[in-house]
Design a protein around this motif. Structure first.
Motif, PDB file in Angstrom:
ATOM      1  N   ALA A  29      47.170 -26.318 -51.899  1.00  0.00           N
ATOM      2  CA  ALA A  29      46.564 -25.412 -52.889  1.00  0.00           C
ATOM      3  C   ALA A  29      46.068 -24.154 -52.186  1.00  0.00           C
ATOM      4  CB  ALA A  29      45.417 -26.103 -53.613  1.00  0.00           C
ATOM      5  N   GLN A  30      46.175 -23.018 -52.870  1.00  0.00           N
ATOM      6  CA  GLN A  30      45.683 -21.754 -52.329  1.00  0.00           C
ATOM      7  C   GLN A  30      44.347 -21.407 -52.985  1.00  0.00           C
ATOM      8  OE1 GLN A  30      46.679 -19.391 -49.924  1.00  0.00           O
ATOM      9  NE2 GLN A  30      44.643 -18.612 -50.430  1.00  0.00           N
ATOM     10  N   LEU A  31      43.319 -21.163 -52.173  1.00  0.00           N
ATOM     11  CA  LEU A  31      42.012 -20.754 -52.673  1.00  0.00           C
ATOM     12  C   LEU A  31      41.841 -19.264 -52.427  1.00  0.00           C
ATOM     13  CD1 LEU A  31      39.228 -21.406 -53.875  1.00  0.00           C
ATOM     14  CD2 LEU A  31      38.461 -21.994 -51.558  1.00  0.00           C
ATOM     15  N   THR A  32      41.540 -18.533 -53.496  1.00  0.00           N
ATOM     16  CA  THR A  32      41.318 -17.093 -53.416  1.00  0.00           C
ATOM     17  C   THR A  32      39.906 -16.783 -53.890  1.00  0.00           C
ATOM     18  OG1 THR A  32      43.656 -16.651 -53.858  1.00  0.00           O
ATOM     19  CG2 THR A  32      42.124 -14.825 -54.174  1.00  0.00           C
ATOM     20  N   TRP A  33      39.198 -16.002 -53.107  1.00  0.00           N
ATOM     21  CA  TRP A  33      37.802 -15.657 -53.399  1.00  0.00           C
ATOM     22  C   TRP A  33      37.736 -14.152 -53.636  1.00  0.00           C
ATOM     23  CZ3 TRP A  33      33.313 -16.548 -49.353  1.00  0.00           C
ATOM     24  CH2 TRP A  33      32.068 -16.356 -49.982  1.00  0.00           C
ATOM     25  N   ILE A  34      37.212 -13.754 -54.787  1.00  0.00           N
ATOM     26  CA  ILE A  34      37.127 -12.334 -55.151  1.00  0.00           C
ATOM     27  C   ILE A  34      35.672 -11.965 -55.419  1.00  0.00           C
ATOM     28  CG2 ILE A  34      37.876 -10.549 -56.773  1.00  0.00           C
ATOM     29  CD1 ILE A  34      40.302 -12.304 -57.421  1.00  0.00           C
ATOM     30  N   ALA A  35      35.212 -10.891 -54.794  1.00  0.00           N
ATOM     31  CA  ALA A  35      33.850 -10.409 -55.028  1.00  0.00           C
ATOM     32  C   ALA A  35      33.802  -8.913 -54.754  1.00  0.00           C
ATOM     33  CB  ALA A  35      32.855 -11.142 -54.138  1.00  0.00           C
ATOM     34  N   ASP A  36      32.804  -8.245 -55.325  1.00  0.00           N
ATOM     35  CA  ASP A  36      32.706  -6.801 -55.137  1.00  0.00           C
ATOM     36  C   ASP A  36      32.011  -6.417 -53.838  1.00  0.00           C
ATOM     37  OD1 ASP A  36      30.184  -7.595 -55.874  1.00  0.00           O
ATOM     38  OD2 ASP A  36      29.984  -6.231 -57.567  1.00  0.00           O
ATOM     39  N   VAL A  37      31.470  -7.398 -53.114  1.00  0.00           N
ATOM     40  CA  VAL A  37      30.901  -7.172 -51.784  1.00  0.00           C
ATOM     41  C   VAL A  37      31.507  -8.199 -50.831  1.00  0.00           C
ATOM     42  CG1 VAL A  37      28.738  -6.171 -52.613  1.00  0.00           C
ATOM     43  CG2 VAL A  37      28.915  -8.655 -52.316  1.00  0.00           C
ATOM     44  N   ASP A  38      31.492  -7.887 -49.543  1.00  0.00           N
ATOM     45  CA  ASP A  38      32.102  -8.800 -48.573  1.00  0.00           C
ATOM     46  C   ASP A  38      31.044  -9.646 -47.857  1.00  0.00           C
ATOM     47  OD1 ASP A  38      30.922  -6.824 -47.059  1.00  0.00           O
ATOM     48  OD2 ASP A  38      32.707  -6.402 -45.838  1.00  0.00           O
ATOM     49  N   TYR A  39      30.008 -10.004 -48.606  1.00  0.00           N
ATOM     50  CA  TYR A  39      28.950 -10.841 -48.048  1.00  0.00           C
ATOM     51  C   TYR A  39      28.290 -11.650 -49.145  1.00  0.00           C
ATOM     52  CZ  TYR A  39      26.153  -6.915 -49.806  1.00  0.00           C
ATOM     53  OH  TYR A  39      25.604  -5.936 -50.605  1.00  0.00           O
ATOM     54  N   HIS A  40      27.615 -12.700 -48.730  1.00  0.00           N
ATOM     55  CA  HIS A  40      26.771 -13.480 -49.634  1.00  0.00           C
ATOM     56  C   HIS A  40      25.330 -13.082 -49.389  1.00  0.00           C
ATOM     57  CE1 HIS A  40      24.832 -16.712 -51.767  1.00  0.00           C
ATOM     58  NE2 HIS A  40      24.313 -17.200 -50.656  1.00  0.00           N
ATOM     59  N   LEU A  41      24.615 -12.789 -50.449  1.00  0.00           N
ATOM     60  CA  LEU A  41      23.219 -12.348 -50.369  1.00  0.00           C
ATOM     61  C   LEU A  41      22.299 -13.454 -50.840  1.00  0.00           C
ATOM     62  CD1 LEU A  41      21.021 -10.060 -50.142  1.00  0.00           C
ATOM     63  CD2 LEU A  41      21.540  -9.559 -52.554  1.00  0.00           C
ATOM     64  N   LEU A  42      21.264 -13.718 -50.068  1.00  0.00           N
ATOM     65  CA  LEU A  42      20.224 -14.651 -50.486  1.00  0.00           C
ATOM     66  C   LEU A  42      19.350 -13.912 -51.513  1.00  0.00           C
ATOM     67  CD1 LEU A  42      19.625 -17.602 -49.452  1.00  0.00           C
ATOM     68  CD2 LEU A  42      17.700 -16.616 -48.226  1.00  0.00           C
ATOM     69  N   LEU A  43      19.818 -13.916 -52.760  1.00  0.00           N
ATOM     70  CA  LEU A  43      19.235 -13.042 -53.778  1.00  0.00           C
ATOM     71  C   LEU A  43      17.773 -13.353 -54.054  1.00  0.00           C
ATOM     72  CD1 LEU A  43      19.809 -10.747 -55.764  1.00  0.00           C
ATOM     73  CD2 LEU A  43      20.493 -12.463 -57.447  1.00  0.00           C
ATOM     74  N   HIS A  44      17.367 -14.621 -53.944  1.00  0.00           N
ATOM     75  CA  HIS A  44      15.982 -14.933 -54.274  1.00  0.00           C
ATOM     76  C   HIS A  44      15.009 -14.430 -53.211  1.00  0.00           C
ATOM     77  CE1 HIS A  44      16.543 -18.420 -51.576  1.00  0.00           C
ATOM     78  NE2 HIS A  44      15.235 -18.528 -51.559  1.00  0.00           N
ATOM     79  N   GLU A  45      15.543 -13.848 -52.106  1.00  0.00           N
ATOM     80  CA  GLU A  45      14.691 -13.236 -51.093  1.00  0.00           C
ATOM     81  C   GLU A  45      14.941 -11.731 -50.957  1.00  0.00           C
ATOM     82  OE1 GLU A  45      12.218 -14.513 -49.715  1.00  0.00           O
ATOM     83  OE2 GLU A  45      12.494 -16.666 -50.039  1.00  0.00           O
ATOM     84  N   VAL A  46      15.769 -11.150 -51.829  1.00  0.00           N
ATOM     85  CA  VAL A  46      16.107  -9.735 -51.667  1.00  0.00           C
ATOM     86  C   VAL A  46      14.902  -8.831 -51.912  1.00  0.00           C
ATOM     87  CG1 VAL A  46      16.833  -9.249 -54.054  1.00  0.00           C
ATOM     88  CG2 VAL A  46      17.938  -8.059 -52.128  1.00  0.00           C
ATOM     89  N   HIS A  47      13.895  -9.312 -52.628  1.00  0.00           N
ATOM     90  CA  HIS A  47      12.689  -8.499 -52.827  1.00  0.00           C
ATOM     91  C   HIS A  47      12.017  -8.155 -51.508  1.00  0.00           C
ATOM     92  CE1 HIS A  47      11.452 -12.729 -52.888  1.00  0.00           C
ATOM     93  NE2 HIS A  47      10.323 -12.319 -52.357  1.00  0.00           N
ATOM     94  N   ARG A  48      12.252  -8.950 -50.447  1.00  0.00           N
ATOM     95  CA  ARG A  48      11.664  -8.664 -49.140  1.00  0.00           C
ATOM     96  C   ARG A  48      12.136  -7.313 -48.606  1.00  0.00           C
ATOM     97  NH1 ARG A  48       7.673 -12.513 -49.009  1.00  0.00           N
ATOM     98  NH2 ARG A  48       8.519 -14.642 -49.026  1.00  0.00           N
ATOM     99  N   VAL A  49      13.352  -6.913 -48.997  1.00  0.00           N
ATOM    100  CA  VAL A  49      13.918  -5.653 -48.533  1.00  0.00           C
ATOM    101  C   VAL A  49      13.151  -4.466 -49.103  1.00  0.00           C
ATOM    102  CG1 VAL A  49      16.033  -4.237 -48.519  1.00  0.00           C
ATOM    103  CG2 VAL A  49      16.173  -6.716 -48.218  1.00  0.00           C
ATOM    104  N   VAL A  50      12.495  -4.645 -50.240  1.00  0.00           N
ATOM    105  CA  VAL A  50      11.680  -3.576 -50.827  1.00  0.00           C
ATOM    106  C   VAL A  50      10.588  -3.160 -49.839  1.00  0.00           C
ATOM    107  CG1 VAL A  50      10.050  -3.025 -52.672  1.00  0.00           C
ATOM    108  CG2 VAL A  50      12.170  -4.267 -53.191  1.00  0.00           C
ATOM    109  N   ARG A  51      10.035  -4.122 -49.148  1.00  0.00           N
ATOM    110  CA  ARG A  51       8.996  -3.836 -48.137  1.00  0.00           C
ATOM    111  C   ARG A  51       9.600  -3.373 -46.817  1.00  0.00           C
ATOM    112  NH1 ARG A  51       7.403  -7.970 -44.801  1.00  0.00           N
ATOM    113  NH2 ARG A  51       7.859  -9.445 -46.478  1.00  0.00           N
ATOM    114  N   ASP A  52      10.664  -4.077 -46.373  1.00  0.00           N
ATOM    115  CA  ASP A  52      11.213  -3.823 -45.036  1.00  0.00           C
ATOM    116  C   ASP A  52      12.728  -3.995 -45.054  1.00  0.00           C
ATOM    117  OD1 ASP A  52      11.826  -3.599 -42.385  1.00  0.00           O
ATOM    118  OD2 ASP A  52      10.787  -5.416 -41.754  1.00  0.00           O
TER     119      ASP A  52
END
Length: 385
Positions: A29-52
């Motif tokens: 089987a062929q697995l294809t992964w499509i996303a608009d960015v080339d990374y996975h983001l730990l979204l529930h911690e992205v608010h930390r970037v607002v500070r730093d």
């Protein structure tokens, strides 16, 4: 004949589904992964970037740390899904045919038709959003003085809004910046989905951080300088952040799948109205009886462990597994502090704050990082969680 299984999205649901499918799909089987960015983001911690902004190095994981060499990754924006032709339509890339597709595109911010809000408010749905909030707050603080501080308004006092307000307050304190922080909620209480004890803990932490809380009066309009309320006086702002709700992605608007506000409805086995299309995470409304599964990272993590197995079962014409969401509690940060609620640590304690809550939040993030990458990556990220 080789089946092409396609996963859409690189969030918790998408990355988790890829990890599970890589462990379960046959080699033919062929697995294809499509996303608009080339990374996975730990979204529930992205608010930390607002500070730093430096925190991003600890919460961003390139897809090549997750995808096997045999998994094909395509960086492109999904613009549509043709279920009749079994084609994923892409922007600036060739369309991709599929035999089975897993929709995990997440959501976008809902503005509820409030005039001017979408035009003037920043949102927090991505790494770039967090960086933009940081830059805008930084610039506003440079133009402010102690006698005329910058006004930062965060709309929506759910989990995201509380955490953003806490990070802006941390930025203010770390840089001794002249900033007033406001947290606005249309309902009578902050963290409306939580219990009274959690709300009390959170309110105390927010007030200790000098955050002004406005509840019980919905925003009715926004312009470039102020927000207007249903009853109260207008509130002027220099920075406006809106975290008040979610709706489905536009890419699913024309897909011939049962949906509500572009969020695809599924059975408890993640199968949609088309048997070759599965959906999970925030992009889906997953049947759980009276209420669909909540749009949380925790629910997406749990669902991802089952959806990969079910795709393979459908391919092999075997019965699908039914998934039931198990709410293990929530940890919410307010700057460097945190509150945990709904956690069965002791028979009589399910809501607490302080060091145990902070460590629980860190551990939750670390376990997920280890699940999709490695424990070594989790260890390196620990300080920023």
């Amino acid at each position: 004949m080789t089946d092409n299984v396609v996963v859409l999205g690189a969030g918790y649901a998408g990355a988790g589904a890829v990890v599970e499918l890589q462990s379960k799909l046959d080699s033919d089987a062929q697995l294809t992964w499509i996303a608009d960015v080339d990374y996975h983001l730990l979204l529930h911690e992205v608010h930390r970037v607002v500070r730093d902004p430096n925190v991003q190095s600890d919460i961003v994981f390139p897809v090549d740390q997750i995808a096997d060499p045999s998994t094909q990754f395509i960086q492109a924006t999904v613009t549509g899904l043709d279920v009749d032709e079994r084609v994923v339509e892409l922007d600036d890339a060739d369309d991709v045919e599929y035999d089975y597709v897993v929709v995990a595109l997440g959501t976008q911010t809902a503005f509820y038709g409030i005039p001017g809000l979408e035009e003037h408010a920043l949102t927090l749905k991505s790494l770039n959003d967090a960086l933009e909030i940081h830059e805008t707050v930084t610039e506003a603080s440079k133009d402010a003085t102690r006698s005329d501080p910058a006004q930062v308004v965060v709309g929506g006092a759910g989990l995201s809004g509380i955490q953003v307000a806490g990070e802006v307050a941390e930025f203010r304190d770390n840089h001794r910046a002249p900033i007033d922080v406001h947290l606005v909620e249309a309902l009578d209480e902050i963290f409306p989905s939580g219990n009274e004890k959690a709300r009390q803990y959170l309110r105390e932490l927010l007030e200790e951080a000098g955050i002004q809380i406005h509840t019980g009066d919905p925003i009715t309009e926004a312009d470039a300088e102020q927000i207007t309320f249903d009853e109260g006086k207008p509130l002027e702002y220099d920075v406006l952040v809106w975290t008040g709700g979610i709706t489905g992605r536009d890419a699913l608007a024309d897909a011939e799948l049962e949906n509500e506000h572009n969020r695809v409805t599924t059975e408890a086995n993640f199968q949609t109205s088309d048997e070759r299309v599965f959906a999970l995470g925030d992009a889906a409304l997953i049947d759980q009886g009276d209420q669909p599964a909540p749009p949380t990272s925790q629910a997406a993590w749990q669902a991802a462990k089952v959806v990969g197995d079910n795709v393979v079962r459908e391919m092999e014409n075997r019965p699908l597994k039914t998934w039931e969401h198990n709410d293990k509690g929530t940890a919410i940060s307010v700057g460097h502090d945190a509150v945990a609620t709904g956690v069965d640590v002791l028979p009589v304690v399910d809501t607490f704050d302080g060091f145990p809550a902070k460590q629980l939040k860190k551990l939750t993030g670390a376990i997920w990082i280890a699940n999709v990458t490695s424990w070594n990556e989790a260890r390196k990220s620990w300080k920023s969680l």
